[in-house]
Design a protein around this motif. Structure first.
Motif, short mmCIF file in Angstrom:
data_model
loop_
_atom_site.label_atom_id
_atom_site.label_comp_id
_atom_site.label_asym_id
_atom_site.label_seq_id
_atom_site.Cartn_x
_atom_site.Cartn_y
_atom_site.Cartn_z
N ALA B 171 0.99 -1.11 0.02
CA ALA B 171 -0.09 -0.08 0.10
C ALA B 171 0.76 1.23 0.17
N CYS B 172 2.03 0.98 0.48
CA CYS B 172 2.80 2.14 0.68
C CYS B 172 3.92 2.50 -0.46
N ALA B 175 4.14 5.88 -2.27
CA ALA B 175 4.81 7.10 -1.44
C ALA B 175 6.20 6.66 -1.58
N GLU B 176 6.75 5.46 -1.69
CA GLU B 176 8.38 5.34 -1.70
C GLU B 176 8.63 5.67 -3.06
N ILE B 181 12.87 7.57 -2.38
CA ILE B 181 13.60 7.01 -1.25
C ILE B 181 14.56 6.08 -1.96
N THR B 185 17.73 2.35 1.36
CA THR B 185 16.83 2.78 2.58
C THR B 185 15.59 2.04 2.41
N ARG B 189 15.21 -0.07 5.51
CA ARG B 189 14.25 0.40 6.56
C ARG B 189 12.57 0.32 6.35
N LEU B 190 12.11 0.33 5.03
CA LEU B 190 10.88 -0.02 4.64
C LEU B 190 10.40 -1.34 4.48
N GLN B 193 13.08 -3.96 8.10
CA GLN B 193 12.84 -3.61 9.61
C GLN B 193 11.59 -4.07 9.97
N PRO B 194 10.43 -3.45 9.30
CA PRO B 194 9.11 -3.97 9.64
C PRO B 194 8.73 -5.33 9.63
#
Lengths: 340, 537
Positions: B171-172, B175-176, B181, B185, B189-190, B193-194
């Motif tokens: 969904a994001c 935006a990335e 970005i 990264t 991190r996106l 990490q999650p």
């Protein structure tokens, strides 16, 4: 001055045309608002301009004036241009705090640590999110999430700001509050803004220019007042508010239809077959037992009365300061003599 | 995170009250074998505790260590495979996600004993892979071989969990991209990490399944705690000792499930929804690699063993002969399936209905406790079942198939309940009250409104339970009455006594019987997905 331009854009999804020959120009420092019903292609147009989708035909680019004074369109280098975007869904990263959201979009932009910190602080304060620095999206309310999405778009100091129904999922006072905040913020920003919405009221309050998009076509574009007062057609007029079209024969300041007087108080210069688009505030009602117009319904709306009248088989709405009983008759007349 | 709860509705109707009481009662009944096994483990019947024997010395700890070692290795391999597959597939198209998740789960309904047998035939001393393994100093009777077989059997669970998570994280993606970005990264991190939490949660679930699989390690002669329990119970005739070994390990399993739920809870409560238009188009290369990987896994897990088994079996007539000789066991298996799977399905529907209602209204229910039966080793339930069948009223039916059927029900009800809960949890809480307001009687509501909506899921669960019951072995060995052995037991016995050709023929016959069931289950599952409005594109 560089403008972000979409030229003759075409886009289809699953063989269904979404946009057809759409051209649009976003000017720095000005707010352009795309208005249209759901499914008219607003989001697709924004995604094309953001470089998230590629047009099937046509091109997007930056319009510049060359040495000889002619405008030319250059392809957008999306790696260099700073585009901030607010999506219809906030599209936030659930595992990151508000602060980290801003930090991650600033990373790799060549800014030193203190500058990044300054921008983050400024934007959080601007969007009234200082108290939610360490909060993750799941800990924020709908309005706060949307503010965070706007903050993420603003923190990069965008050259172009694309807002896709930023208030779509909010209601009531939160929506009004966020709208005011958005208006203040956009007034301060130097970015060229393109906002998509289906709320005509908000569009007109915010826009320097309104673009009406219907079924993938731009049907009208121009300053908000002009588009409202001089719509290109009935459908375009109805996008910005209630409107009705009447046709008849104009003579001596009166419009007649099917042998009945429909409207009075027209411009005396009008003569012959006439077609008009009327909004409720353009029409007044004069009570007269011998009148041709019959009140079918009377509604109290925001401090005034809307009369739903019928004349010559056509329903025409009129604004009135007092309550009129249903079944009353009278004459309809133009408030101003200049028809749409 | 902001899950809306319905306002408390007016007092439930009499049928709803009865169903509520029945559901809570069912939970108690389902947990009885576990309680009985726990009591047995304390040694009340024999007058002495067996815990000191296992856990006061190194015996129990060694068994636990070996089990954890094997399960951890298998989990690492399974998670690695799942990550590669999901990463490749999820970026292609949403259309791919559901079939890939289903295909990855395909090895799970195949009986452990069948899978182990095929690999023993394939990679045994006489098998085509045996010489290759011997060349690198390995044999099929080793931890690496058991690790690979367990990983291939259970990696579908990890694929399913990670697939759902990754699809949601997409969904994001716009935006990335719009904020430019960097790839590094984004990846670190996106994405990574999650995903750590959900990967750990998926790993714990896979590990639990690997730990509780007694048959594959047992047949490959790896001394995990499963075979020890069987030896303790069957050879040493010491049910209390077997239970004393199993109960603490079951506790470890429950701890793992709780940890997995805690880790996974935040991942499920995301604020974003994925939209079809937000899925990026995948590159043809990605699609090709994903397809090749799935094909390789399926060929290794299913294709190669089937070819080898067919070669060993010799002919179709040999298969027919094997089935003919096992006809008594085949009928017994079908009998158990025909009785136990509908019971499972109906009772699970009652439990899941109660669970969903309580979730929507915020009321308390003990229904989630029924999941305990899924987290413990099946042998523990078997031991509990035997203990219960020695007392009234089950004593009266202990020489029949019913103790085994009831044990099947207790074992598979949690899975069926979970399945129903996942599908029904978002059913509108006001749908039935709406019917009531409009004067529709409860029976008409049931037949015309509820049943058509839930028919496909009930049938799918019945088929799934049938498949699992048909291939169950751990409890069957313990609880089958004399002369009432199932197909699984026959295969397990033949492995040690009959020639390869007979074993291969019977294994193929079992696969041929299970195959149509798996296809039917997949078909019904696709129907369920369509009814829920989860369309692939």
């Amino acid at each position: 001055m560089k403008c972000l331009v979409g030229q003759d854009l075409n886009f289809s999804y699953d063989h269904r045309p979404i946009l057809q020959e759409v051209s649009l120009r976003i000017t720095p420092g000005k707010a352009t608002v795309l208005v249209g019903p759901n499914g008219s292609g607003k989001t697709t147009l924004l995604w094309l301009l953001a470089g998230l989708l590629k047009p099937m035909d046509g091109r997007t680019g930056l319009s510049e004036t060359n040495k000889s004074g002619q405008a030319e369109l250059r392809a957008v280098d999306y790696r260099r241009v700073r585009i901030g975007m607010v999506f219809q869904q906030p599209t936030l990263w659930d595992h990151l705090t508000a602060e980290k959201h801003l930090e991650i979009v600033l990373s790799g932009k060549g800014l030193n640590r203190s500058e990044r910190r300054r921008r983050i602080d400024k934007t959080l304060s601007q969007m009234r999110l200082e108290g939610f620095r360490k909060s993750q999206p799941g800990q924020l309310s709908g309005g706060e999430r949307q503010r965070l999405a706007i903050a993420r778009a603003l923190v990069i100091d965008p050259q172009w700001l694309l807002l896709d129904e930023p208030l779509a999922h909010l209601d009531g006072s939160i929506r009004a509050e966020l709208f005011d905040l958005l208006r203040e913020t956009l007034a301060q920003a130097r970015a060229g803004v393109l906002m998509a919405t289906h709320n005509a009221f908000e569009a007109m309050r915010l826009a320097d220019e309104v673009v009406i998009l219907l079924d993938g076509h731009v049907v009208q574009a121009g300053p908000a007042e002009q588009v409202y007062r001089q719509p290109a057609g009935l459908v375009a007029a109805q996008v910005l508010g209630p409107a009705v079209e009447v046709c008849g024969d104009a003579r001596g300041g009166v419009l007649t239809c099917k042998g009945q007087q429909m409207l009075e108080n027209l411009d005396m210069s009008l003569a012959g077959a006439t077609r008009m688009i009327l909004r409720p505030e353009d029409v007044k009602f004069r009570v007269d037992p011998a009148g041709t117009s019959v009140v079918r319904r009377c509604e109290f709306v925001a401090g005034t009365y809307i009369l739903h009248t019928e004349v010559a088989g056509i329903e025409v709405d009129a604004m009135h300061s007092d309550r009129i009983s249903v079944g009353a008759t009278g004459f309809l007349g133009l408030v101003r003599s200049q028809p749409n | 995170m902001f899950a809306a709860k319905s306002p408390p509705l007016a007092l439930p109707s009499a049928p709803a009250r009865t169903l509520n009481i029945l559901a809570e009662l069912l939970v108690l009944l389902c947990l009885l074998p576990l309680v009985a096994a726990a009591i047995e483990s304390v040694g009340l019947s024999s007058g002495q505790s067996k815990y000191a024997h296992w856990w006061g010395t190194l015996r129990g700890w060694e068994a636990l260590w070996k089990t954890m070692q094997l399960a951890s290795l298998a989990t690492l391999v399974a998670i690695g495979l799942a990550w590669v597959l999901v990463t490749l597939t999820v970026h292609c198209s949403r259309r791919w996600a559901f079939p890939v998740a289903l295909l990855s789960c395909l090895p799970m309904p195949i009986p452990s004993s069948t899978l182990a047998t095929t690999w023993i035939v394939l990679a045994g001393r006489q098998g085509p892979l045996g010489k290759v393994l011997a060349g690198v100093g390995l044999s099929v009777y080793s931890i690496p071989a058991a690790t690979m077989i367990l990983a291939m059997r259970y990696f579908g669970i990890a694929v399913g969990i990670l697939m759902v998570y990754h699809l949601r994280s997409l969904a994001c993606l716009p935006a990335e991209r719009v904020f430019r970005i960097s790839r590094f990264t984004t990846a670190l991190r996106l994405r990574l990490q999650p995903a750590v939490r959900i990967t750990a949660a998926a790993g714990l679930i896979v590990m639990l399944f690997c730990m509780n699989d007694h048959i594959i390690p047992g047949m490959l002669l790896i001394t995990t705690y499963g075979p020890q329990i069987m030896i303790q119970y069957s050879a040493l005739l010491d049910p209390a000792g077997a239970a004393a070994l199993a109960v603490p390990i079951a506790g470890v399993g429950m701890g793992m499930v709780i940890l997995a739920l805690l880790l996974g809870r935040r991942c499920w409560s995301q604020t974003e929804k994925t939209h079809v238009e937000q899925n990026p188009p995948g590159s043809p290369a990605q699609r090709a690699i994903a397809a090749a990987l799935i094909a390789i896994i399926l060929v290794v897990v299913l294709g190669a063993p089937v070819v080898v088994l067919a070669q060993r079996a010799g002919s179709f007539s040999a298969m027919g002969q094997a089935v003919y000789q096992a006809r008594r066991q085949a009928w017994q298996t079908l009998y158990c399936v025909a009785i136990a799977s509908p019971i499972c399905s109906v009772f699970a529907a009652v439990l899941a209905g109660r669970w969903v209602r309580c979730r929507q209204t915020g009321a308390f229910t003990a229904v989630p406790l029924v999941l305990l039966n899924l987290t413990i080793p099946a042998t523990l339930l078997g031991i509990g079942g035997i203990e219960l069948s020695q007392h009234w009223p089950l004593r009266m039916i202990r020489s029949s198939s019913w103790p085994l059927i009831l044990a099947y029900v207790a074992r598979f009800i949690p899975l069926a309940t979970l399945f129903f809960f996942v599908i029904w949890r978002n059913d509108s809480a006001v749908r039935n009250p709406a019917a009531k307001v409009h004067g529709i009687t409860p029976w008409r509501t049931m037949f015309y409104l509820t049943w058509p909506r839930r028919r496909a899921s009930v049938l799918a669960v019945t088929v799934l339970c049938g498949l699992l019951i048909a291939t169950e072995l751990e409890m069957s060995i313990l609880l089958a009455a004399p002369g009432e052995a199932t197909l699984g037991i026959r295969l397990y016995t033949l492995i040690h006594t009959a020639p390869d050709s007979v074993v291969s023929a019977l294994t193929l016959a079992i696969l041929a019987l299970v195959g149509p069931g798996i296809v039917l289950f997949m078909f019904l599952l696709a129907r369920v997905q369509t009814q829920r409005g989860v369309r692939t594109q």
